[in-house]
Design an enzyme around this catalytic site. Structure first.
Site, PDB file in Angstrom:
ATOM      1  N   TRP A  30      16.965  52.877  41.730  1.00 27.71           N
ATOM      2  CA  TRP A  30      16.396  54.125  42.103  1.00 27.71           C
ATOM      3  C   TRP A  30      16.166  54.411  41.696  1.00 27.71           C
ATOM      4  CZ3 TRP A  30      12.492  51.992  45.178  1.00 27.71           C
ATOM      5  CH2 TRP A  30      12.841  51.154  45.320  1.00 27.71           C
ATOM      6  N   PHE A  32      10.381  45.850  55.986  1.00 30.27           N
ATOM      7  CA  PHE A  32      11.876  45.579  55.285  1.00 30.27           C
ATOM      8  C   PHE A  32      12.741  44.679  54.719  1.00 30.27           C
ATOM      9  CE2 PHE A  32      11.680  50.831  54.182  1.00 30.27           C
ATOM     10  CZ  PHE A  32       9.829  50.443  53.957  1.00 30.27           C
ATOM     11  N   GLU A  41      22.302  51.284  51.968  1.00 31.49           N
ATOM     12  CA  GLU A  41      22.031  50.041  52.637  1.00 31.49           C
ATOM     13  C   GLU A  41      21.956  48.768  52.657  1.00 31.49           C
ATOM     14  OE1 GLU A  41      17.678  52.734  51.134  1.00 31.49           O
ATOM     15  OE2 GLU A  41      18.686  52.092  49.354  1.00 31.49           O
ATOM     16  N   ASP A  50      14.439  44.727  46.241  1.00 27.55           N
ATOM     17  CA  ASP A  50      16.165  44.150  46.807  1.00 27.55           C
ATOM     18  C   ASP A  50      15.754  41.905  47.392  1.00 27.55           C
ATOM     19  OD1 ASP A  50      16.469  46.936  47.452  1.00 27.55           O
ATOM     20  OD2 ASP A  50      16.495  46.113  49.534  1.00 27.55           O
ATOM     21  N   ASP A 110      18.074  46.789  57.544  1.00 27.17           N
ATOM     22  CA  ASP A 110      18.536  45.392  56.203  1.00 27.17           C
ATOM     23  C   ASP A 110      19.316  44.882  57.077  1.00 27.17           C
ATOM     24  OD1 ASP A 110      17.242  47.046  54.387  1.00 27.17           O
ATOM     25  OD2 ASP A 110      18.673  48.649  54.277  1.00 27.17           O
ATOM     26  N   TRP A 145       6.508  50.385  44.091  1.00 29.45           N
ATOM     27  CA  TRP A 145       6.877  50.804  45.784  1.00 29.45           C
ATOM     28  C   TRP A 145       5.605  51.034  46.901  1.00 29.45           C
ATOM     29  CZ3 TRP A 145       7.624  52.984  50.155  1.00 29.45           C
ATOM     30  CH2 TRP A 145       8.460  51.918  51.250  1.00 29.45           C
TER      31      TRP A 145
HETATM   32  C1  FRU Z   1      16.575  48.870  48.995  1.00 29.47           C
HETATM   33  C2  FRU Z   1      15.245  49.944  50.323  1.00 29.47           C
HETATM   34  C3  FRU Z   1      16.217  49.115  51.791  1.00 29.47           C
HETATM   35  C4  FRU Z   1      14.858  48.814  52.357  1.00 29.47           C
HETATM   36  C5  FRU Z   1      14.138  48.468  51.474  1.00 29.47           C
HETATM   37  C6  FRU Z   1      12.416  48.761  51.281  1.00 29.47           C
HETATM   38  O1  FRU Z   1      16.284  49.113  47.914  1.00 29.47           O
HETATM   39  O2  FRU Z   1      15.765  50.877  50.168  1.00 29.47           O
HETATM   40  O3  FRU Z   1      16.662  49.937  52.808  1.00 29.47           O
HETATM   41  O4  FRU Z   1      15.096  48.162  53.497  1.00 29.47           O
HETATM   42  O5  FRU Z   1      14.919  49.017  50.033  1.00 29.47           O
HETATM   43  O6  FRU Z   1      11.894  48.315  50.114  1.00 29.47           O
END
Ligand code: FRU
Length: 507
Positions: free
Chosen positions: A307, A82, A208, A26, A154, A50
């Site tokens: 994802w 995050f 999100e 993100d 977020d 990740w």
């Molecule tokens: C969205 C997300 C967010 C989170 C981040 C973690 O892609 O899942 O909700 O903060 O990525 O990397």
């Protein structure tokens, strides 16, 4: 622009930001400050998967040429950093400013791990910078907003000017509940609950990365609406991750949607096409807007991935890129406001040697079949502007990243079908599609013709195709992984092919 002398240049985009090494997801903390756009982002400094989530950092003067900087906010053994946002605290409400220099303040989600007493929780925290974003200090009083939740994250924060004075507003998600929670604060440190929005419209996947901002309708500042952006994964319109938006009003406490089609947790997905979508492709996720941009411009960037397969996209040493920046606006269509998006065009600048027209065609009937453009119009980094008058029956479109003799089956096909009124982007034969079973796909969006015409602006950038149809009324963003040599561009016509109004290929 990235230098491509480094790791794995085959798929490395020229104009879409990617980290020189390792993983990215993100966009975070998007903010304009003193002539510079800051792009922070979810980043693993130690690998191309990740993990170790930290805020990476890049800056740009024009949203096209990016310079990478050291990691801005690193994870530690207590917390992952995050997603979140950043604000310019010009009145120093937080008190983090020093000697009259106002701070930039990042509001991020602490994803607590390990020996932290809060391990397993997600809560909102602050970090501040008094050197205009170069270095960041975590606030000693973190977290500043903790609901004892494992999926509260977020935060997007903005300054709200109400009739009775201004305050900070935060939108954040309770991801599993498909809820956007709104809070207010005078100082960014202590937060008071305002209201909850949702679940509504698309709710199949978790919610999100929300955003909330005001825009004029048709440029009229006396007639505004608020746009609530809610990314969700899976359950996007094209499958997997996607971004939806609601249009409505915000009174400083509650967001009221005028575009809610279905309320509550919806097992019924038959209304999906009636919801507002930021993009109809597979690869535009976690899109949020910049803070503090002058002249009321609203600029967004999304993570150009999904994802469903992000962990296995076939690049080496680096993984994932951002979308181009997009300026968003509201225009009236059929008596109601809808979102339009325009890319910040990397090819606009003649002085920097960008934006050289390689090839152009004027008005002419389309010959049924495939018409390949001459070699000078081929490429893996291009902008293509095309306008068609589709015939009453048949298809018109563009063939991109095609292999011709070297790889005859390989191509990515953008086609408009007069029978259905749908624009589709087909990447089923775009190159390497086998790295994940969910990757091969055809994306579709209904696009009404305007005065009988279809207008397309397409950005091709090594591993991506980004389509803006009808001046940005609909967009489709997809990753593709073709062979280096698959560079041909063609015109497609089937049935009564209609007329090409104009075509320009720019590099
Ligand atoms: C969205 C997300 C967010 C989170 C981040 C973690 O892609 O899942 O909700 O903060 O990525 O990397």
């Amino acid at each position: 622009m990235k230098t491509t002398t480094g790791l794995d240049s085959q798929y490395r985009p020229e104009w879409h930001y990617s980290a020189e090494r390792n993983w990215l997801n993100d966009p975070n903390g998007l903010i304009y400050s003193n002539g510079t756009y800051h792009l922070f982002y979810q980043h693993n400094p130690f690998g191309d998967d990740w993990g170790n989530m930290s805020w990476g950092h890049a800056t740009s003067a024009d949203l096209n040429h990016w310079t990478e900087h050291p990691v801005a906010i690193p994870c530690d053994d207590q917390e992952g950093i995050f997603s979140g946002s950043a604000v310019a605290d010009v009145h120093n409400t937080s008190g983090f400013g020093v000697g009259g220099v106002p701070p930039l303040v990042a509001i991020y989600t602490s994803a607590y791990v390990g020996t932290s007493p809060l391990a397993g929780r997600q809560a909102q925290s602050l970090a501040y910078s008094i050197d205009d974003g170069a270095t960041w200090t975590k606030y000693a009083g973190n977290p500043v907003l903790d609901r004892a939740s494992s999926d509260f994250r977020d935060p997007k924060v903005f300054w709200y000017d109400g009739e009775a004075g201004g305050y900070w507003v935060m939108v954040a998600v309770e991801a599993l509940h498909r809820e956007v929670l709104l809070y207010k604060s005078a100082d960014l440190k202590s937060w008071e609950y305002l209201s909850t929005f949702g679940p509504a419209n698309a709710t199949e996947g978790i919610w999100e990365c929300p955003d909330l901002f005001e825009l004029p309708v048709d440029g009229d500042v006396a007639d505004t609406r608020w746009v609530l952006v809610v990314n969700l994964s899976p359950g996007g319109i094209a499958g997997g991750s996607g971004g939806q938006y609601f249009i409505g009003t915000f009174d400083g406490v509650t967001f009221s949607s005028e575009t809610t089609v279905t309320e509550g947790l919806q097992p019924d997905t038959s209304r999906m096409a009636d919801y507002g979508w930021l993009d109809w492709g597979r690869d535009y996720y976690a899109a949020v807007s910049f803070s503090n941009v002058p002249d009321g411009r609203r600029l967004m960037i999304g993570w150009m991935n999904n994802w469903q397969y992000a962990a296995s996209t076939p690049t080496d040493g680096w993984r994932s890129a951002m979308s181009l920046a997009r300026e968003v606006g509201l225009v009236s269509r059929g008596g109601r406001p809808v979102l339009v998006q325009e890319a910040v065009d990397p090819f606009r600048d003649q002085e920097l040697g960008q934006g050289v027209e390689l090839f152009a065609l004027g008005r002419q009937p389309l010959t049924p079949g495939m018409t390949w453009l001459p070699a000078e119009a081929h490429g893996d980094v291009l902008r293509i502007d095309a306008e068609f008058e589709p015939g009453p029956a048949g298809k018109v479109g563009l063939v991109l990243r095609a292999g011709m003799e070297s790889n005859p089956a390989e191509r990515t096909v953008l086609a408009y079908d007069s029978a259905t009124g749908e624009l589709s982007l087909d990447r089923t034969e775009s190159g390497n599609v086998k790295f994940d079973a969910t990757f091969p796909s055809v994306e579709r969006v209904y696009v009404p013709l305007e005065n009988g015409r279809l207008k397309l602006r397409v950005f091709v950038d090594r591993c991506s195709v980004e389509v803006f149809a009808q001046d940005g009324l609909a967009t489709i963003t997809d990753l593709v992984f073709p062979a280096n040599s698959s560079n041909a561009v063609g015109l497609l016509a089937e049935g009564d092919g209609g007329t090409l109004v104009s075509l320009a290929v720019v590099r």
